[in-house]
Design an enzyme around this catalytic site. Structure first.
Site, PDB file in Angstrom:
ATOM      1  N   ALA A 184       0.880  -1.175   0.000  1.00  0.00           N
ATOM      2  CA  ALA A 184       0.000   0.000   0.000  1.00  0.00           C
ATOM      3  C   ALA A 184       0.917   1.226   0.000  1.00  0.00           C
ATOM      4  O   ALA A 184       2.127   1.089  -0.226  1.00  0.00           O
ATOM      5  CB  ALA A 184      -0.917  -0.059   1.215  1.00  0.00           C
ATOM      6  N   ARG A 192      -0.306  -9.217  -0.795  1.00  0.00           N
ATOM      7  CA  ARG A 192      -1.324 -10.279  -0.727  1.00  0.00           C
ATOM      8  C   ARG A 192      -2.090 -10.351  -2.049  1.00  0.00           C
ATOM      9  O   ARG A 192      -2.237 -11.398  -2.641  1.00  0.00           O
ATOM     10  CB  ARG A 192      -2.264 -10.005   0.450  1.00  0.00           C
ATOM     11  CG  ARG A 192      -3.388 -11.001   0.572  1.00  0.00           C
ATOM     12  CD  ARG A 192      -4.222 -10.726   1.810  1.00  0.00           C
ATOM     13  NE  ARG A 192      -4.863  -9.400   1.773  1.00  0.00           N
ATOM     14  CZ  ARG A 192      -5.707  -8.952   2.702  1.00  0.00           C
ATOM     15  NH1 ARG A 192      -5.973  -9.701   3.755  1.00  0.00           N
ATOM     16  NH2 ARG A 192      -6.239  -7.751   2.608  1.00  0.00           N
ATOM     17  N   VAL A 217       2.317  -4.155   6.313  1.00  0.00           N
ATOM     18  CA  VAL A 217       0.864  -4.331   6.239  1.00  0.00           C
ATOM     19  C   VAL A 217       0.206  -3.644   7.432  1.00  0.00           C
ATOM     20  O   VAL A 217       0.898  -3.149   8.334  1.00  0.00           O
ATOM     21  CB  VAL A 217       0.469  -5.829   6.190  1.00  0.00           C
ATOM     22  CG1 VAL A 217       1.141  -6.529   5.024  1.00  0.00           C
ATOM     23  CG2 VAL A 217       0.800  -6.546   7.500  1.00  0.00           C
ATOM     24  N   ASN A 268       3.061   0.699  12.071  1.00  0.00           N
ATOM     25  CA  ASN A 268       2.865   1.333  13.384  1.00  0.00           C
ATOM     26  C   ASN A 268       2.368   0.312  14.385  1.00  0.00           C
ATOM     27  O   ASN A 268       1.256   0.408  14.899  1.00  0.00           O
ATOM     28  CB  ASN A 268       1.830   2.452  13.270  1.00  0.00           C
ATOM     29  CG  ASN A 268       2.487   3.778  12.976  1.00  0.00           C
ATOM     30  OD1 ASN A 268       3.685   3.957  13.186  1.00  0.00           O
ATOM     31  ND2 ASN A 268       1.708   4.709  12.468  1.00  0.00           N
ATOM     32  N   SER A 293       8.702   7.316  10.392  1.00  0.00           N
ATOM     33  CA  SER A 293       7.879   8.526  10.393  1.00  0.00           C
ATOM     34  C   SER A 293       8.181   9.389   9.188  1.00  0.00           C
ATOM     35  O   SER A 293       9.304   9.442   8.710  1.00  0.00           O
ATOM     36  CB  SER A 293       8.109   9.353  11.660  1.00  0.00           C
ATOM     37  OG  SER A 293       7.335  10.538  11.568  1.00  0.00           O
ATOM     38  N   LYS A 333       8.876   5.506  18.333  1.00  0.00           N
ATOM     39  CA  LYS A 333       7.980   6.048  17.293  1.00  0.00           C
ATOM     40  C   LYS A 333       6.638   6.445  17.907  1.00  0.00           C
ATOM     41  O   LYS A 333       6.054   7.472  17.562  1.00  0.00           O
ATOM     42  CB  LYS A 333       7.782   5.010  16.177  1.00  0.00           C
ATOM     43  CG  LYS A 333       6.656   5.333  15.193  1.00  0.00           C
ATOM     44  CD  LYS A 333       6.995   6.512  14.320  1.00  0.00           C
ATOM     45  CE  LYS A 333       5.915   7.134  13.492  1.00  0.00           C
ATOM     46  NZ  LYS A 333       4.788   6.472  12.997  1.00  0.00           N
ATOM     47  N   HIS A 370       7.102   9.634  19.675  1.00  0.00           N
ATOM     48  CA  HIS A 370       7.178  10.660  18.625  1.00  0.00           C
ATOM     49  C   HIS A 370       5.764  11.096  18.246  1.00  0.00           C
ATOM     50  O   HIS A 370       5.461  12.284  18.150  1.00  0.00           O
ATOM     51  CB  HIS A 370       7.923  10.101  17.395  1.00  0.00           C
ATOM     52  CG  HIS A 370       7.669  10.875  16.133  1.00  0.00           C
ATOM     53  ND1 HIS A 370       6.490  10.771  15.417  1.00  0.00           N
ATOM     54  CD2 HIS A 370       8.427  11.775  15.465  1.00  0.00           C
ATOM     55  CE1 HIS A 370       6.534  11.572  14.375  1.00  0.00           C
ATOM     56  NE2 HIS A 370       7.706  12.191  14.375  1.00  0.00           N
ATOM     57  N   ASN A 371       4.882  10.127  18.026  1.00  0.00           N
ATOM     58  CA  ASN A 371       3.521  10.461  17.629  1.00  0.00           C
ATOM     59  C   ASN A 371       2.771  11.182  18.749  1.00  0.00           C
ATOM     60  O   ASN A 371       1.973  12.086  18.480  1.00  0.00           O
ATOM     61  CB  ASN A 371       2.755   9.187  17.233  1.00  0.00           C
ATOM     62  CG  ASN A 371       3.156   8.697  15.852  1.00  0.00           C
ATOM     63  OD1 ASN A 371       4.245   8.994  15.372  1.00  0.00           O
ATOM     64  ND2 ASN A 371       2.291   7.937  15.219  1.00  0.00           N
ATOM     65  N   GLU A 373       3.828  14.603  18.617  1.00  0.00           N
ATOM     66  CA  GLU A 373       3.181  15.183  17.432  1.00  0.00           C
ATOM     67  C   GLU A 373       1.750  15.652  17.779  1.00  0.00           C
ATOM     68  O   GLU A 373       1.330  16.740  17.371  1.00  0.00           O
ATOM     69  CB  GLU A 373       3.164  14.108  16.342  1.00  0.00           C
ATOM     70  CG  GLU A 373       2.477  14.469  15.058  1.00  0.00           C
ATOM     71  CD  GLU A 373       2.418  13.236  14.120  1.00  0.00           C
ATOM     72  OE1 GLU A 373       3.451  12.555  13.949  1.00  0.00           O
ATOM     73  OE2 GLU A 373       1.335  12.972  13.574  1.00  0.00           O
TER      74      GLU A 373
HETATM   75  P1  NBP Z   1      -2.446  -0.075   5.368  1.00  0.00           P
HETATM   76  O1  NBP Z   1      -2.261   0.079   6.832  1.00  0.00           O
HETATM   77  O2  NBP Z   1      -3.625   0.570   4.735  1.00  0.00           O
HETATM   78  O3  NBP Z   1      -2.480  -1.650   5.018  1.00  0.00           O
HETATM   79  C1  NBP Z   1      -2.715  -2.114   3.706  1.00  0.00           C
HETATM   80  C2  NBP Z   1      -1.776  -3.255   3.381  1.00  0.00           C
HETATM   81  O4  NBP Z   1      -1.945  -4.323   4.316  1.00  0.00           O
HETATM   82  C3  NBP Z   1      -2.074  -3.833   2.001  1.00  0.00           C
HETATM   83  O5  NBP Z   1      -0.857  -4.182   1.411  1.00  0.00           O
HETATM   84  C4  NBP Z   1      -2.914  -5.055   2.348  1.00  0.00           C
HETATM   85  O6  NBP Z   1      -2.898  -6.054   1.347  1.00  0.00           O
HETATM   86  C5  NBP Z   1      -2.188  -5.535   3.564  1.00  0.00           C
HETATM   87  N1  NBP Z   1      -2.921  -6.513   4.377  1.00  0.00           N
HETATM   88  C6  NBP Z   1      -4.017  -6.380   5.149  1.00  0.00           C
HETATM   89 BR1  NBP Z   1      -5.007  -4.852   5.287  1.00  0.00          BR
HETATM   90  N2  NBP Z   1      -4.377  -7.495   5.783  1.00  0.00           N
HETATM   91  C7  NBP Z   1      -3.472  -8.417   5.405  1.00  0.00           C
HETATM   92  C8  NBP Z   1      -3.279  -9.770   5.724  1.00  0.00           C
HETATM   93  N3  NBP Z   1      -4.078 -10.397   6.585  1.00  0.00           N
HETATM   94  N4  NBP Z   1      -2.257 -10.422   5.136  1.00  0.00           N
HETATM   95  C9  NBP Z   1      -1.440  -9.797   4.278  1.00  0.00           C
HETATM   96  N5  NBP Z   1      -1.539  -8.496   3.945  1.00  0.00           N
HETATM   97  C10 NBP Z   1      -2.546  -7.806   4.503  1.00  0.00           C
HETATM   98  O7  NBP Z   1      -1.135   0.378   4.589  1.00  0.00           O
HETATM   99  P2  NBP Z   1      -0.249   1.718   4.763  1.00  0.00           P
HETATM  100  O8  NBP Z   1      -1.084   2.950   4.942  1.00  0.00           O
HETATM  101  O9  NBP Z   1       0.735   1.656   3.660  1.00  0.00           O
HETATM  102  O10 NBP Z   1       0.509   1.497   6.161  1.00  0.00           O
HETATM  103  C11 NBP Z   1       1.337   0.369   6.398  1.00  0.00           C
HETATM  104  C12 NBP Z   1       1.826   0.463   7.825  1.00  0.00           C
HETATM  105  O11 NBP Z   1       2.609   1.646   7.985  1.00  0.00           O
HETATM  106  C13 NBP Z   1       0.709   0.565   8.873  1.00  0.00           C
HETATM  107  O12 NBP Z   1       1.097  -0.101  10.038  1.00  0.00           O
HETATM  108  C14 NBP Z   1       0.619   2.037   9.149  1.00  0.00           C
HETATM  109  O13 NBP Z   1       0.068   2.336  10.415  1.00  0.00           O
HETATM  110  C15 NBP Z   1       2.080   2.435   9.043  1.00  0.00           C
HETATM  111  N6  NBP Z   1       2.342   3.838   8.763  1.00  0.00           N
HETATM  112  C16 NBP Z   1       1.564   4.532   7.917  1.00  0.00           C
HETATM  113  C17 NBP Z   1       1.840   5.874   7.662  1.00  0.00           C
HETATM  114  C18 NBP Z   1       1.010   6.646   6.706  1.00  0.00           C
HETATM  115  O14 NBP Z   1       1.249   7.860   6.583  1.00  0.00           O
HETATM  116  N7  NBP Z   1       0.073   6.026   5.989  1.00  0.00           N
HETATM  117  C19 NBP Z   1       2.929   6.481   8.282  1.00  0.00           C
HETATM  118  C20 NBP Z   1       3.739   5.745   9.113  1.00  0.00           C
HETATM  119  C21 NBP Z   1       3.434   4.420   9.345  1.00  0.00           C
HETATM  120  P3  NBP Z   1      -3.997  -6.023   0.163  1.00  0.00           P
HETATM  121  O15 NBP Z   1      -3.507  -5.021  -0.805  1.00  0.00           O
HETATM  122  O16 NBP Z   1      -3.971  -7.409  -0.373  1.00  0.00           O
HETATM  123  O17 NBP Z   1      -5.304  -5.654   0.793  1.00  0.00           O
END
Ligand code: NBP
Length: 479
Positions: free
Chosen positions: A11, A33, A74, A102, A128, A183, A186-187, A190
């Site tokens: 993602a 996935r 994920v 996270n 972050s 982290k 940090h949040n 934030e």
């Molecule tokens: P998401 O948190 O929206 O997760 C989507 C991903 O998880 C997709 O690749 C999805 O696969 C996969 N997934 C799920 Br949902 N359930 C699954 C399972 N049971 N088995 C395998 N894969 C699975 O993605 P993101 O926003 O890129 O964030 C990823 C991580 O980074 C999270 O922990 C998030 O909190 C953290 N984070 C995000 C940010 C931000 O700004 N967005 C910043 C810092 C950290 P699929 O495509 O097949 O559904």
């Protein structure tokens, strides 16, 4: 050529981190996935570097050099466990599983301990900087074993943001869940950083009648001084923005109910567990909670009296608010760092606060000029027991103090809620006060629950026989 790292979960964050690795010259194996995300990434950015497309976990693992490095990106929670479960049978001793999401640090501790028994390294990595940071250089907080950092650290350092002195915004934090813990804090900081900006905005709007566009210019100015930071910079950007649909300032058409994804709440829960007084972070989380009780607030607007007191604003009001904002911001950093100190003791982590402040200097959401000074304060031979005790900060807060007191008093009179400005000031005053009313609290606890108290003049625990002749006896132990 085998891949140096595999990324599963493509993602926004995973895709951008994978691209960042590839842009830095690493061969990256891609897995998601649902294969569609892998193909979409390759179609849009496949020419940015060396990628290996894989469809199954078996293919992913087979494409990696040894020791294998697999980064899981994920959704936090159950999905991380299920990806780990499918990876483990395919890996060998010495391989490294990295969780860059996270995740809750307690989950990371549990996973690290379980995988260590199988000879696998599990590295919880705080990342972050959001989507853009993941691509262009985030601030990276890796935990896990030191040994795993030797095999992984150079790659993470390479893709991380770089501070003004060229230092990577990535360093080994400490063992097991330390990276995710840092982290999380940090949040939490934030949250507080954003809340104090909101309080300043509210005061300037309600008190000084400054419209968002005028405030945008003020925040732009503030961003040139000691407040210089990413969040102040983007505050100016949001406040300057006009809504295309209505022609109104965008901030006026956004519903005043703040969302949260949970890391602020975790920080507060963890702060409570540690007995760490992180009032600024807690008040920020509560302020978001209150903002989202919209139906209750609608009733409050109808039934609750205000009795605001008219105040004549000082001509320096805007500057006063700036100073109050700066002082409150310092307190929230001080509290967050103090919580790290407590966590280090509780979880047996050797946390180096100078390195942590240093890697927050760029790439992350709380990046700020101030962090260079915090780094210096903790790099000194004599580490301050609290950030506010470092001479530079004690002086800075002393300078801001009169304005800070005026602003909090004015806000109270005007009926503008400033939970972090005011609770930070209370924390500051609590820190410097010779006697706290906790002595009375202890007296009360002893009366109703025989909880005992210590005396200022004698060692030991004591109890007054409140229901008897009120003589004092020495207690065996505390309850
Ligand atoms: P998401 O948190 O929206 O997760 C989507 C991903 O998880 C997709 O690749 C999805 O696969 C996969 N997934 C799920 Br949902 N359930 C699954 C399972 N049971 N088995 C395998 N894969 C699975 O993605 P993101 O926003 O890129 O964030 C990823 C991580 O980074 C999270 O922990 C998030 O909190 C953290 N984070 C995000 C940010 C931000 O700004 N967005 C910043 C810092 C950290 P699929 O495509 O097949 O559904």
């Amino acid at each position: 050529m085998p891949a140096q790292i595999g990324v599963t979960g493509l993602a926004v964050m995973g895709a951008n981190l994978a691209r960042n690795f590839a842009r830095n010259g690493y061969t990256v194996a891609l897995h998601n996935r649902s294969v569609a995300k892998t193909d979409a990434l390759l179609a849009a950015h496949g020419d940015e570097g060396d990628f290996i497309r894989t469809e199954t976990m078996e293919e992913l693992v087979a494409s990696l050099e040894v020791p294998r490095r697999v980064m899981i990106m994920v959704k936090a929670g159950g999905p991380v466990d299920s990806v780990i479960d499918s990876l483990v049978p395919l890996l060998e001793e010495g391989d490294i599983i990295i969780d860059g999401g996270n995740s809750n640090f307690q989950d990371t501790r549990r996973r690290e301990a379980a995988l260590a028994t199988k000879g696998l390294h599990f590295v919880g990595v705080g990342v972050s900087g959001g989507e853009e940071g993941a691509l262009l250089g985030p601030s990276i907080m890796p935990g896990g074993s030191k040994e795993s950092y030797d095999a992984l650290g150079p790659m993470l350092e390479k893709i991380s943001a770089k501070a003004i002195d060229g230092a990577p915004c990535c360093a080994w934090i400490s063992t097991d869940g330390a990276g995710h813990f840092v982290k999380m804090v940090h949040n939490g900081i934030e949250y507080a950083d954003m809340q104090v900006i909101g309080e300043a905005y509210d005061l300037l709007r309600t008190g000084a009648g400054l419209e968002p566009a005028a405030q945008a210019k003020i925040f732009e100015e503030w961003n040139k001084g000691e407040l210089a930071s990413f969040l102040i910079e983007i505050t100016a950007e949001v406040l300057a923005h006009t809504d295309a649909k209505t022609g109104e300032p965008l901030v006026d058409v956004i519903v005043d109910s703040a969302g949260q994804k949970g890391t602020g709440r975790w920080t507060v829960q963890s702060g409570l567990d540690l007995g760490s007084p992180i009032s600024a972070i807690a008040e920020s989380v509560f302020a978001r909670g209150l903002s989202s009780q919209r139906e209750m607030r609608a009733i409050g607007q109808e039934v609750l009296a205000g009795h605001e007191i008219a105040v004549e604003l000082d001509e320096n009001f805007v500057e006063d608010v700036r100073q109050a904002l700066f002082a409150s911001k310092l307190v929230s950093y001080a509290q967050g760092l103090d919580m790290l100190t407590s966590a280090g003791v509780e979880y047996n982590w050797e946390l180096k606060l100078d390195e942590i402040a240093s890697l927050w200097r760029e790439g992350c959401i709380i990046r700020a000029a101030l962090l260079a000074d915090i780094t210096k304060a903790y790099a000194a031979d004599e580490k301050p027991a609290n950030l506010l005790f470092a001479p530079a900060f004690a002086e800075a807060i002393a300078t801001a103090l009169p304005a800070w007191r005026r602003v909090v008093a004015t806000a109270v009179q005007m009926g503008v809620p400033v939970p972090v400005f005011s609770s930070s000031l209370a924390y500051y005053d609590g820190l410097r006060r010779k006697r706290l009313p906790a002595a009375l609290t202890q007296g009360l606890r002893d009366l109703f629950g025989a909880h005992t108290y210590n005396r200022i003049d004698t060692e030991g625990s004591f109890h007054t026989q409140w229901s008897g002749d009120k003589t004092e006896i020495e207690a065996e132990d505390t309850h």
